[in-house]
Design an enzyme around this catalytic site. Structure first.
Site, short mmCIF file in Angstrom:
data_model
loop_
_atom_site.label_atom_id
_atom_site.label_comp_id
_atom_site.label_asym_id
_atom_site.label_seq_id
_atom_site.Cartn_x
_atom_site.Cartn_y
_atom_site.Cartn_z
N LYS A 75 -4.60 9.94 3.23
CA LYS A 75 -5.30 9.05 4.16
C LYS A 75 -6.36 9.79 4.98
CE LYS A 75 -5.03 5.58 4.42
NZ LYS A 75 -6.02 4.70 3.72
N GLN A 90 -1.73 2.34 9.86
CA GLN A 90 -0.45 2.50 9.15
C GLN A 90 0.57 3.26 10.00
OE1 GLN A 90 -3.45 3.05 7.79
NE2 GLN A 90 -3.50 2.67 5.61
N ARG A 98 -7.20 -0.04 -7.11
CA ARG A 98 -7.58 0.97 -6.11
C ARG A 98 -7.72 2.31 -6.85
NH1 ARG A 98 -4.19 1.16 -0.68
NH2 ARG A 98 -6.10 2.20 0.01
N ARG A 139 0.87 -1.19 0.00
CA ARG A 139 0.00 0.00 0.00
C ARG A 139 0.90 1.23 0.00
NH1 ARG A 139 2.41 1.92 3.74
NH2 ARG A 139 0.90 3.62 3.68
N GLY A 140 0.26 2.41 -0.18
CA GLY A 140 1.04 3.63 -0.36
C GLY A 140 1.12 3.90 -1.86
N ALA A 141 0.84 5.15 -2.24
CA ALA A 141 0.66 5.46 -3.67
C ALA A 141 1.85 5.04 -4.55
CB ALA A 141 0.35 6.95 -3.82
N ASP A 154 -1.88 10.86 -2.06
CA ASP A 154 -2.28 9.83 -3.03
C ASP A 154 -2.59 10.43 -4.38
OD1 ASP A 154 -2.94 8.62 -0.25
OD2 ASP A 154 -2.69 6.98 -1.68
O1 MRU Z 1 -4.48 3.20 2.10
P1 MRU Z 1 -3.00 3.42 1.99
O2 MRU Z 1 -2.22 2.85 3.10
O3 MRU Z 1 -2.49 2.98 0.63
O4 MRU Z 1 -2.83 4.99 2.05
C1 MRU Z 1 -1.54 5.52 1.96
C2 MRU Z 1 -1.49 6.99 2.15
O5 MRU Z 1 -2.48 7.66 2.31
C3 MRU Z 1 -0.14 7.62 2.03
O6 MRU Z 1 -0.03 8.73 2.85
C4 MRU Z 1 0.10 8.03 0.58
O7 MRU Z 1 -0.16 6.96 -0.29
C5 MRU Z 1 1.48 8.51 0.35
S1 MRU Z 1 2.66 7.21 0.41
C6 MRU Z 1 4.17 7.88 0.04
#
Ligand code: MRU
Length: 338
Positions: free
Chosen positions: A241, A189, A84, A47-49, A230
């Site tokens: 998030k 997270q 996603r 996870r994470g963009a 994201d």
């Molecule tokens: O649902 P997630 O864990 O994928 O959400 C991640 C976030 O919101 C992060 O802050 C965002 O993707 C930036 S990651 C460098």
């Protein structure tokens, strides 16, 4: 930490560190097909963009390796891009791989190029995060305590991190920085992943309940907020998030700088403002349960929006690998994509 997304070319398999069970266990999920990668992204193994963008690039490689023809592979790639909806990095990565595929006559000739492209995509993300760290590190002062929400660290990228990259950059420049990680309900997270990777690197970190933010700011225990993103719209509105918007409002109330750190792959100039950013809703069970234990009455519905949008006017600066953007963001972002 760069080993959490690794591709084994001999076995043609993508190995993903399972972020659902950290910090309790370090274990890898092995993806051999595009559907394994889609499941891994949807179920938050990764996870994470930026991290889901990189994983999707490898998913395209698996689609091409196993596909029977270009049309089937393109359909698989479209399913990957839709795994996603909020992080724009995912679709961008798939589109780049699709361009490579389109330039080749056959899947056989495309495959080595797709592998090189995925490797380059992964390496470029680490390089971008390091540059974000260098630029963003200058915004922090020696002795600062930085509050961050969710995990925008090495685990959320190909390595080093965006928001946590800024913190790492400041520390590498010799500044003493402490971190407060919001726990970030419901997937935790912050409590699980941000705390895990910072503690592993010896960076001082404390975990706070999400609802402690206002008190911590009121007590003067937070000097800066740094978060990831994201998707950043053309006017600077920033999806991140769920809970980020509230943190930004509180930071404004207390006069605390609120910084967004993200690579240019997270900026979406085709989306004019935050209203155009699709917000993912996730399964109720993430809110109703912890493990097998049900927290809420069985018949009570929940809302589980995974992201919110912080309006650009609450953002003090956006740190990218190409420098620090300041308001007005419409002009600053247009300048980046000229
Ligand atoms: O649902 P997630 O864990 O994928 O959400 C991640 C976030 O919101 C992060 O802050 C965002 O993707 C930036 S990651 C460098």
């Amino acid at each position: 930490m760069r080993e959490h997304i690794r591709f084994d070319k001999a076995a043609m398999a993508l190995e993903l560190l399972d972020q659902r069970i950290l910090p309790e266990r370090e274990s890898f999920v092995v993806c051999r097909t595009v559907d394994d990668v889609i499941d891994g992204i949807r179920d938050m193994v990764v996870r994470g963009a930026p991290a889901i963008g990189v994983s999707a690039a490898w998913g395209c490689v698996l689609a091409a390796a196993l596909g029977k023809g270009k049309e089937e592979v393109l359909a698989d790639m479209e399913r990957l891009a839709a795994a996603r909806p909020t992080a724009v990095n995912l679709r961008l990565a798939v589109e780049r791989m699709g361009e490579v595929l389109a330039e080749e006559q056959s899947l056989a000739s495309a495959l080595p190029r797709l592998i090189r492209e995925a490797e380059a995509f992964q390496d470029a993300d680490v390089a971008a995060c390091r540059a974000i760290g260098r630029f963003g590190g200058e915004l922090l002062e020696d002795g600062d305590t930085v509050l961050t929400h969710c995990n925008a660290g090495a685990l959320a990228t190909a390595g080093y991190g965006t928001a946590l990259g800024v913190i790492r950059g400041a520390i590498e420049a010799g500044k003493r920085i402490q971190v407060i990680a919001d726990e970030t309900r419901p997937f935790l997270q912050g409590a699980r992943l941000t705390a895990y990777e910072l503690a592993r690197d010896g960076i001082p970190v404390k975990v706070a309940c999400d609802n402690a933010c206002a008190l911590l700011m009121r007590k003067g225990l937070v000097n800066r907020v740094v978060v990831g993103a994201d998707r950043i719209a053309a006017n600077g509105d920033t999806a991140n998030k769920i809970g980020t918007f509230g943190v930004a409002i509180m930071a404004r109330h207390f006069g605390i700088p609120f910084y967004v750190a993200a690579p240019c792959t997270t900026i979406d100039p085709a989306t004019p403002d935050g209203d155009g950013i699709p917000i993912e809703t996730r399964p109720d069970r993430e809110v109703t349960h912890i493990g097998d234990h049900q927290l809420t009455p069985a018949d009570v519905p929940v809302c589980n929006y995974a992201f919110d949008v912080t309006p650009a006017d609450l953002v003090s600066a956006i740190v990218t690998e190409r420098g620090v953007l300041r308001p007005p963001y419409t002009e600053a972002i247009a300048g980046l994509f000229k």
